[in-house]
Design a protein around this motif. Structure first.
Motif, PDB file in Angstrom:
ATOM      1  N   ARG A 150      38.485  29.383  32.170  1.00 48.10           N
ATOM      2  CA  ARG A 150      39.411  28.133  32.737  1.00 48.10           C
ATOM      3  C   ARG A 150      39.537  28.208  34.204  1.00 48.10           C
ATOM      4  O   ARG A 150      39.454  27.350  34.869  1.00 48.10           O
ATOM      5  CB  ARG A 150      40.650  28.235  31.981  1.00 48.10           C
ATOM      6  N   VAL A 153      36.314  27.154  35.915  1.00 45.69           N
ATOM      7  CA  VAL A 153      36.069  25.736  35.944  1.00 45.69           C
ATOM      8  C   VAL A 153      36.957  25.078  36.932  1.00 45.69           C
ATOM      9  O   VAL A 153      36.628  24.265  37.458  1.00 45.69           O
ATOM     10  CB  VAL A 153      36.202  25.173  34.339  1.00 45.69           C
ATOM     11  N   GLU A 154      38.259  25.358  36.872  1.00 46.13           N
ATOM     12  CA  GLU A 154      39.336  25.023  37.656  1.00 46.13           C
ATOM     13  C   GLU A 154      38.792  25.204  39.353  1.00 46.13           C
ATOM     14  O   GLU A 154      38.980  23.972  40.017  1.00 46.13           O
ATOM     15  CB  GLU A 154      40.827  25.703  37.454  1.00 46.13           C
ATOM     16  N   LEU A 157      35.893  23.024  40.019  1.00 47.71           N
ATOM     17  CA  LEU A 157      36.321  21.436  40.004  1.00 47.71           C
ATOM     18  C   LEU A 157      36.780  21.322  41.471  1.00 47.71           C
ATOM     19  O   LEU A 157      36.625  20.121  42.171  1.00 47.71           O
ATOM     20  CB  LEU A 157      37.165  21.096  38.982  1.00 47.71           C
TER      21      LEU A 157
ATOM     22  N   ALA C  81      33.413  15.503  33.707  1.00 50.66           N
ATOM     23  CA  ALA C  81      33.253  16.487  32.657  1.00 50.66           C
ATOM     24  C   ALA C  81      34.270  17.746  32.650  1.00 50.66           C
ATOM     25  O   ALA C  81      34.228  18.356  31.717  1.00 50.66           O
ATOM     26  CB  ALA C  81      31.647  16.617  32.512  1.00 50.66           C
ATOM     27  N   MET C  82      33.882  18.197  33.880  1.00 49.06           N
ATOM     28  CA  MET C  82      34.942  19.329  34.273  1.00 49.06           C
ATOM     29  C   MET C  82      36.407  19.377  33.881  1.00 49.06           C
ATOM     30  O   MET C  82      36.990  20.089  33.048  1.00 49.06           O
ATOM     31  CB  MET C  82      34.743  19.822  35.742  1.00 49.06           C
ATOM     32  N   GLY C  83      36.692  18.164  34.040  1.00 51.16           N
ATOM     33  CA  GLY C  83      38.157  17.813  34.121  1.00 51.16           C
ATOM     34  C   GLY C  83      38.434  17.566  32.196  1.00 51.16           C
ATOM     35  O   GLY C  83      39.481  18.185  31.787  1.00 51.16           O
ATOM     36  N   ARG C  84      37.636  17.087  31.764  1.00 50.33           N
ATOM     37  CA  ARG C  84      37.605  17.049  30.274  1.00 50.33           C
ATOM     38  C   ARG C  84      37.518  18.412  29.706  1.00 50.33           C
ATOM     39  O   ARG C  84      38.411  18.642  28.702  1.00 50.33           O
ATOM     40  CB  ARG C  84      36.369  16.145  29.585  1.00 50.33           C
ATOM     41  N   ARG C  85      36.698  19.446  30.244  1.00 50.53           N
ATOM     42  CA  ARG C  85      36.567  20.819  29.688  1.00 50.53           C
ATOM     43  C   ARG C  85      37.854  21.496  29.891  1.00 50.53           C
ATOM     44  O   ARG C  85      38.447  21.873  29.064  1.00 50.53           O
ATOM     45  CB  ARG C  85      35.575  21.356  30.330  1.00 50.53           C
ATOM     46  N   LEU C  86      38.808  20.959  30.813  1.00 50.75           N
ATOM     47  CA  LEU C  86      39.965  21.804  30.979  1.00 50.75           C
ATOM     48  C   LEU C  86      41.107  21.233  30.326  1.00 50.75           C
ATOM     49  O   LEU C  86      41.619  21.943  29.579  1.00 50.75           O
ATOM     50  CB  LEU C  86      40.393  21.642  32.683  1.00 50.75           C
TER      51      LEU C  86
ATOM     52  N   ILE D  77      26.727  18.964  33.347  1.00 57.07           N
ATOM     53  CA  ILE D  77      27.740  18.650  32.365  1.00 57.07           C
ATOM     54  C   ILE D  77      27.217  19.338  30.900  1.00 57.07           C
ATOM     55  O   ILE D  77      28.059  19.695  30.220  1.00 57.07           O
ATOM     56  CB  ILE D  77      27.515  17.173  32.052  1.00 57.07           C
ATOM     57  N   LEU D  80      28.812  22.706  30.309  1.00 64.34           N
ATOM     58  CA  LEU D  80      30.300  22.989  30.171  1.00 64.34           C
ATOM     59  C   LEU D  80      30.537  22.945  28.720  1.00 64.34           C
ATOM     60  O   LEU D  80      31.772  23.092  28.336  1.00 64.34           O
ATOM     61  CB  LEU D  80      30.882  21.679  30.706  1.00 64.34           C
ATOM     62  N   ALA D 208      24.895  11.582  30.201  1.00 63.53           N
ATOM     63  CA  ALA D 208      26.172  12.333  30.728  1.00 63.53           C
ATOM     64  C   ALA D 208      27.359  11.452  30.087  1.00 63.53           C
ATOM     65  O   ALA D 208      28.527  12.393  29.993  1.00 63.53           O
ATOM     66  CB  ALA D 208      26.230  11.711  32.441  1.00 63.53           C
ATOM     67  N   GLY D 211      28.488  13.379  27.398  1.00 65.44           N
ATOM     68  CA  GLY D 211      29.278  14.296  27.926  1.00 65.44           C
ATOM     69  C   GLY D 211      29.164  15.902  27.580  1.00 65.44           C
ATOM     70  O   GLY D 211      30.081  16.700  27.606  1.00 65.44           O
TER      71      GLY D 211
END
Lengths: 480, 499, 93, 224
Positions: A150, A153-154, A157, C81-86, D77, D80, D208, D211
């Motif tokens: 986490r 990723v944070e 981002l 996509a990163m936000g969704r992962r979080l 993507i 992830l 994409a 996702g």
């Protein structure tokens, strides 16, 4: 007709496409592409060595209509450094990632990042630079998130968003320049730019955007978490290469494109920010609990170091002294690139072996991995700027120029930076001496330990003792 | 490149390369490591011998590597360089034998001997450095190579000692760097020359030259343990005995003192330094250090600590010699560089023997130790008496020349200092000798590691102090012989003051 | 001239609005939208300068805008996509 | 406090905007610019639409790198993790509409690709429509957005950049220089590149949108 400049970008790109399409053989193909890229970069460097500078008009259009690639001593040296570091990172990665998912994801992104890096260093067109910056930013952020935690990723981002903000500021600057001068080619712009408000605005916007990407204080906040949480080979590449690339571009703009606009005050401001970065980054590195976080903060400080050159560089008149200082700046950047990559790679091994990288609890691990501890030590020498590292020579010339240009107030900054760096490096190294039993042998895992050791050794010994070819590469007197 | 141009570099590398290989050795390869160590040490001594012969016959040995325009790494063998190089390479050979014996059965020997070799490479580099840049380079490398030795044991004490050592030496190194760079900015790239190269500069920059001198002095004074920069030295006594011997007699402290000599004679030139008014502060600093060190030594019960403070005091004789204008004082200071080295290393070897054989670490535990270990105690006595300045031991020669030099320069206060200091020396050494020889031994020694056999302790521990003690006697008795340290120092002084 | 300034000025104002929103608002989605608005601002300016005066429009800024849009889309996709992962991580807790 | 910060930022950003407006006020004059040169050289590019000319001839290298950017986003993507399962299958009405819309989108995409040579249009517009078709399919319940199995997706996603760079290398090998199309071939080379790019863009955008690497259906390709 062999266009080495185009090859230096397309070879890693083809490698990336190949490993994307054939994920079953990702490691073999990836290493092959890495070697091929190194070869093309070797070609570029050799040609620059012989001819001084290279230029290639892609598509045969030429500036201002088409896009050109260009290489001179500065870009060739950074290109070569990037290639050597990247090769070491590649070999390391082939031993670091266990076969499987992560490896499949790592290689294509990694080769794309390399292509973007080469593209950025060779670009002669401001909009093309925007595209390479974005490619670099996207691949870097994606790679940074590869650990999947986490925190990673944070941080990635945030890195991505900050990078985008920086790119947009840069792009607005490019748009202003095109509005005013009707060209995007750096050489043509350099000849056309006049000290007027629109060019000044472009300079400010582009510098701000790039400073954000280069993590110059106080816009460094995103760097430590992003670099500390990425997988080790990625951290190495991010800290050693990606950040340097943004700084390189900033330097190019200041020295080549906007030279008539750069006032002593503006350069002094950069130097001031650099000084603050040296203090703050070193201090936080000293207080960091984790090894990789320490390395990341040290990067903030090192970028500050590089910025200290700017006010002195602008103050010196064209001539030998200025040329020496420019090479010193380059030498410093190269040394830090090798050192930081070596440090991060070694830190990754420590982390893997110990299961953590808390500096206070590292004792036994350091004792069991002499080669890795050595890498940390050698990289540390280069970060501090002790002889015989390249940064020692760089620092010597910087201090000499500082005194000669009468800006003595940078001396305490350099000294404090040096001492703080010594403090944070030896804080780690002192953990290597404890009551644990004798290590088995010097190198335990050749594939990962040797690349780190070689990088660190290059930074600590080779660059300092063999810096002279750089003068020749940049076409200055005093070379071989 | 002919051989004369290579020799200085080869001498530095002769210990560096074995060092690198030693790092790569497996821990168990004791024999191979020993062979590498000894080969490096012997080859170095032989090469230095060649160099002495050559320098005496007027050969010029110089290795030059240009790092950058105006930045040359120069190794140059002049008389002073050869003097220090000989001292360190000979004493290194002896110390290597001692260390191999001393560290038998202890862990991490690959690391230890690796850094040990790097340390002496750096010292010889300092000795042969032909300009300030080179000096700074090897001076810093010396710091890096000795830190792991100080921290080697890994105990909390050792870690702390290492930290303090680093804090002092890194700070000093930074100041030295500023001084060196500043000097280069004023004078351009210049090599060391007899009589210095600064006197031609415009008087406008003389003020800056004074400031630079103090930067350099601060940087060098840390390693030379000038008060108030001496704090690290007693702390680093936690290191193993061979390391202490190396720090005090061969490498670190010596490098600092040697640097002061270099700066005074070959950068500023002693005459010009006097004209700038730099010698008086240097002399005052040296005097304070001499008295303070001796005073502190009086109060120490730990044997190694007492020796450490004694070093603080003794090394400043060298600086004192440099601060007096006149060839005889110069001879006294320079020759003490050698004499202090051989005497102090003898004392540290002996202290190590007491600790290693009987577990005796304190002066108060030394009662009767002379009966159990007569040879070691004999060597110790030679070193101690030499330090006090009893003829015919080497230390007497140094003090004699310093005193004569002071008379020549009308600096009579120096005589007082010398007398006072000798009294203090006697005050902290004679009680040790009295205890060792005349007090009855205790029933049990604190920790008897090595039982008395054919020798009182292991051969590898016993021979080195005996050899160096013999040096002390020979250097004193045959001071007038050709190639003696004194003759060599006279040669240096003659060149400095010129015809 | 006036029209150009109008369009170009609108671009600058969009950029500033986006910048303000990016700096002020925390949530990822708002930040992303802000970035896209900033991007649109720059594109706006580029389109405006492509058509200055009565001459034929300049194709170079047009092409730059097209390229810029694709880059913006890519970056937005990755960020989302990163936000969704979080968010998935949050849900899993 | 927070409000004060917002205000300060607002004021600073406002000042920046005012400054830029002031700077721009008198530079929006017709010169200098590259348009004339671009239009003058257009006959040599092999296309007659100036924007396509810039994208695929003058500044083709930008476009190549931009395809790489797109690919990088998709790779990121994918790295992830797996995609979310997708939506409920569509009801009858929606399914009927999808059956109508998707072919129409593909057809329009094809048209835009073709027309790009001489009128507004081209690979990006066409690719965007293909991607939109994928989005529609996914919204209608197809977890994989109508895309082929992952190994094929990978090959299609790299097709654009690969064709582009291979053409570049081929022209270099034939001696005209990287991405310098021989005039006789220019039109067809550009069309080839654009076709590959269209496919790649379409697949990349759709993928994409999915996702992540789709969860494999049983008996099909595994996650690579």
């Amino acid at each position: 007709m062999l266009d080495s400049l185009a090859l230096a970008v397309s070879v890693p790109l083809i490698g990336a496409l190949l490993v994307t399409a054939v994920p079953g053989r990702v490691q073999g193909l990836g290493l092959l592409a890495a070697l091929a890229t190194l070869a093309t970069v070797g070609l570029v460097t050799a040609e620059v060595w012989q001819q001084g500078s290279l230029r290639s008009d892609l598509g045969g259009w030429g500036a201002p209509l088409g896009i050109s690639l260009a290489a001179d001593g500065l870009s060739a040296a950074l290109l070569a450094m990037a290639a050597l570091v990247a090769l070491a990172v590649s070999v390391y990665a082939s031993g670091y990632f266990s076969r499987g998912e992560t490896e499949t994801h790592f290689w294509p992104l990694w080769l794309l990042l390399w292509a973007a890096l080469n593209g950025l260093l060779l670009a002669a067109d401001l909009f093309n630079l925007y595209v390479t910056l974005e490619l670099l930013g996207l691949t870097a952020a994606a790679l940074g998130a590869l650990t999947g935690t986490r925190a990673a990723v944070e941080a990635s981002l945030r890195y991505l968003l900050v990078g985008l903000l920086g790119s947009l500021a840069y792009l607005l600057g490019v748009a202003l320049l095109y509005t005013a001068y009707g060209t995007l080619d750096m050489a043509l712009l350099g000849a056309a730019v006049r000290p007027e408000p629109i060019a000044g605005s472009a300079l400010v916007l582009m510098t701000a955007g790039l400073a954000l990407k280069a993590a110059l204080f106080p816009m460094h906040f995103w760097l430590p978490p992003a670099h500390a949480n990425a997988p080790a080979p990625v951290s190495a590449a991010l800290s050693a290469l990606v950040v340097k690339a943004a700084f390189y571009l900033m330097l190019r703009l200041w020295l080549d494109v906007f030279a008539p606009l750069v006032t002593p005050w503006a350069a002094g401001l950069m130097g001031l920010l650099g000084a603050l970065a040296v203090f703050w980054g070193s201090w936080r590195a000293l207080r960091a609990e984790r090894l990789k976080l320490m390395a990341a903060y040290s990067t903030v400080a090192q970028i500050g170091y590089l910025c200290l050159f700017l006010p002195v560089l602008t103050a010196l008149p064209a001539g030998d002294a200025r040329e020496d200082l420019l090479v010193a700046l380059l030498l410093m950047a190269l040394t830090h690139g090798f050192a930081k990559a070596g440090l991060f790679l070694a830190a990754g091994l420590v982390q893997r072996s110990a299961g953590h990288d808390r500096i206070d609890d590292l004792g036994g691990t350091a004792q069991h991995m002499p080669a890795t501890t050595f890498s940390i030590g050698l990289a540390g020498i280069a970060l501090i700027g002790l002889p015989p590292s390249g940064s020692f020579v760089g620092k010597w010339i910087l201090m000499r120029s500082v005194i000669e240009s009468g800006q003595w107030w940078w001396i305490p900054v350099i000294l404090v930076g040096t001492l703080l760096a010594a403090a944070y490096v030896f804080r780690v190294l002192s953990r290597a001496f404890n009551l644990e039993p004798t290590p088995r042998r010097f190198v335990t895992q050749a594939r990962t330990e040797v690349p780190a050791l070689l990088l660190a050794l290059t930074s600590a010994a080779v660059l300092g003792l063999a810096a002279r070819p750089l003068w020749r590469l940049l076409g200055f007197e005093g070379g071989l | 490149m002919n051989l004369d141009q290579l020799l200085p570099a080869v001498i530095v590398l002769s210990s560096f390369l074995p060092g690198v290989f030693i790092f790569l050795l497996k821990e168990e390869s004791h024999l191979l490591r020993g062979v590498l160590n000894m080969t490096g040490a012997i080859v170095k001594v032989l090469l230095v011998g060649v160099m002495i012969w050559g320098v005496f016959h007027g050969h010029v040995y110089e290795t030059r590597l240009t790092l950058a325009p105006g930045l040359d790494l120069v190794l140059h063998a002049d008389a002073l360089a050869v003097l220090f190089a000989t001292l360190s390479s000979v004493l290194w050979l002896v110390t290597t034998i001692y260390a191999i014996g001393y560290l038998e059965h202890s862990p991490n020997r690959s690391r230890f001997f690796g850094f040990f070799s790097l340390c002496v490479s750096a010292t010889v580099g300092v000795a042969l450095a032909g300009n300030l840049l080179t000096f700074v380079v090897f001076y810093e490398v010396l710091t890096l190579a000795t830190y792991p030795l100080v921290a080697h044991r890994g105990t909390p004490d050792a870690t702390r000692g290492g930290k303090i050592y680093l804090a002092y030496t890194m700070g000093g190194g930074a100041l030295l760097l500023v001084g060196a760079v500043w000097l280069q900015a004023l004078s351009g790239p210049s090599d060391f020359v007899h009589g210095g190269f600064l006197s031609g500069l415009h008087p406008d920059v003389w003020g800056q030259l004074v400031a630079i001198f103090f930067f350099l002095l601060a940087g060098l004074g840390v390693k030379a343990a000038l008060v108030p920069l001496h704090g690290w030295l007693p702390q680093s006594m936690v290191a193993p005995a061979p390391v202490s011997a190396l720090l005090h007699a061969v490498a670190v402290v010596k490098a600092g003192a040697f640097g002061i000599v270099r700066v005074v004679y070959d950068v500023y030139g002693v005459g010009f330094a006097d004209a700038l008014g730099l010698l008086t502060p240097l002399g005052i600093l040296a005097t304070i250090t001499i008295l303070y060190g001796s005073g502190m030594a009086l109060t120490q019960d730990g044997l190694k600590k007492r020796l450490a403070y004694s070093t603080v005091s003794q090394v400043s004789y060298i600086a004192l010699g440099a601060s007096i204008l006149g060839p005889i004082a110069t001879i006294g200071g320079v020759v003490h560089l050698v004499h202090q080295g051989i005497m102090k290393i003898t004392l540290f070897f002996c202290a190590g023997n007491y600790a290693e054989t009987l577990g005796v670490h304190k002066v108060s535990q030394m009662d009767g130790v002379g009966r159990r270990m007569p040879w070691t105690t004999l060597a110790f006595s030679v070193g101690a008496l030499g330090m006090i300045g009893i003829p015919p031991i080497a230390g007497f020669v140094s003090k004699w020349y310093l005193a004569m030099g002071a008379v020549e320069a009308d600096a009579y206060w120096v005589l007082l200092i010398l007398a006072l200091s000798s009294l203090l020396n006697a005050g902290y050494f004679l009680p040790i000798l009295y205890r060792a020889w005349f007090r009855p031994p205790p029933k049990r020694w604190p920790e008897e590691h090595i039982p008395a056999g054919r020798f009182e302790t292991m051969g590898a521990l016993l021979w080195p102090p005996l050899i160096t003690a013999a040096f002390c006697l020979v250097a004193g008795l045959f001071a007038a012989a050709p190639f003696s340290p004194l003759e060599w120092a006279t040669l240096i002084a003659r060149r400095e003051y010129g015809p | 001239m006036m029209t150009s300034l109008l369009y170009g000025g609108a671009g600058v104002i969009l950029f500033a609005l986006g910048l303000w929103a990016f700096l002020v608002y925390e949530p990822l989605l708002r930040k992303l939208i802000a970035l896209n608005i900033m991007g649109s601002g720059v594109f706006h300016l580029l389109i405006a300068i492509a058509e200055r005066g009565a001459l034929a429009p300049d194709p170079v800024p047009h092409a730059m805008v097209l390229t810029g849009i694709v880059v913006a889309v890519s970056a937005t996709a990755l960020a989302l996509a990163m936000g969704r992962r979080l968010e998935d991580d949050d849900d899993a807790r | 406090m927070r409000r004060a910060g917002t205000l300060v930022i607002g004021a600073l950003v406002g000042l920046l905007a005012l400054w830029l407006l002031w700077v721009l006020r008198d530079v929006l004059v017709p010169t200098p610019r590259l348009a004339e040169l671009a239009l003058q050289e257009l006959p040599n590019t092999g296309v007659s639409n100036p924007v396509t000319g810039v994208l695929l001839a003058y500044r083709a290298y930008d476009t190549l790198l931009e395809l790489a950017v797109l690919l990088a986003a998709l790779l990121g993507i994918w790295s992830l993790g797996a995609a979310s399962p997708g939506f409920q299958p569509a009801g009858t009405v929606l399914r009927g509409m999808v059956k109508l819309v998707v072919p129409l989108l593909i057809l329009t995409g094809g048209y835009l690709l073709w027309v790009g040579g001489h009128a507004p249009g081209g690979a990006f517009q066409a690719g965007a429509l293909l991607g939109a078709a994928g989005v529609v399919l996914r919204l209608a319940g197809d977890a994989r957005a109508g895309l082929p199995p992952v190994p094929v997706q990978r090959r299609l996603a790299v097709a654009g950049a690969a064709t582009f760079v291979l053409v570049g290398l081929a022209t270099m090998a034939f001696g005209t220089g990287f991405l310098s199309y021989p005039p006789a071939w220019a039109k067809w080379l550009i069309l080839t590149i654009e076709t590959a790019a269209t496919l790649a863009i379409g697949v990349t955008l759709a993928a994409a949108y999915v996702g992540g690497q789709p969860v494999p259906r049983s008996g099909e390709d595994g996650p690579l």
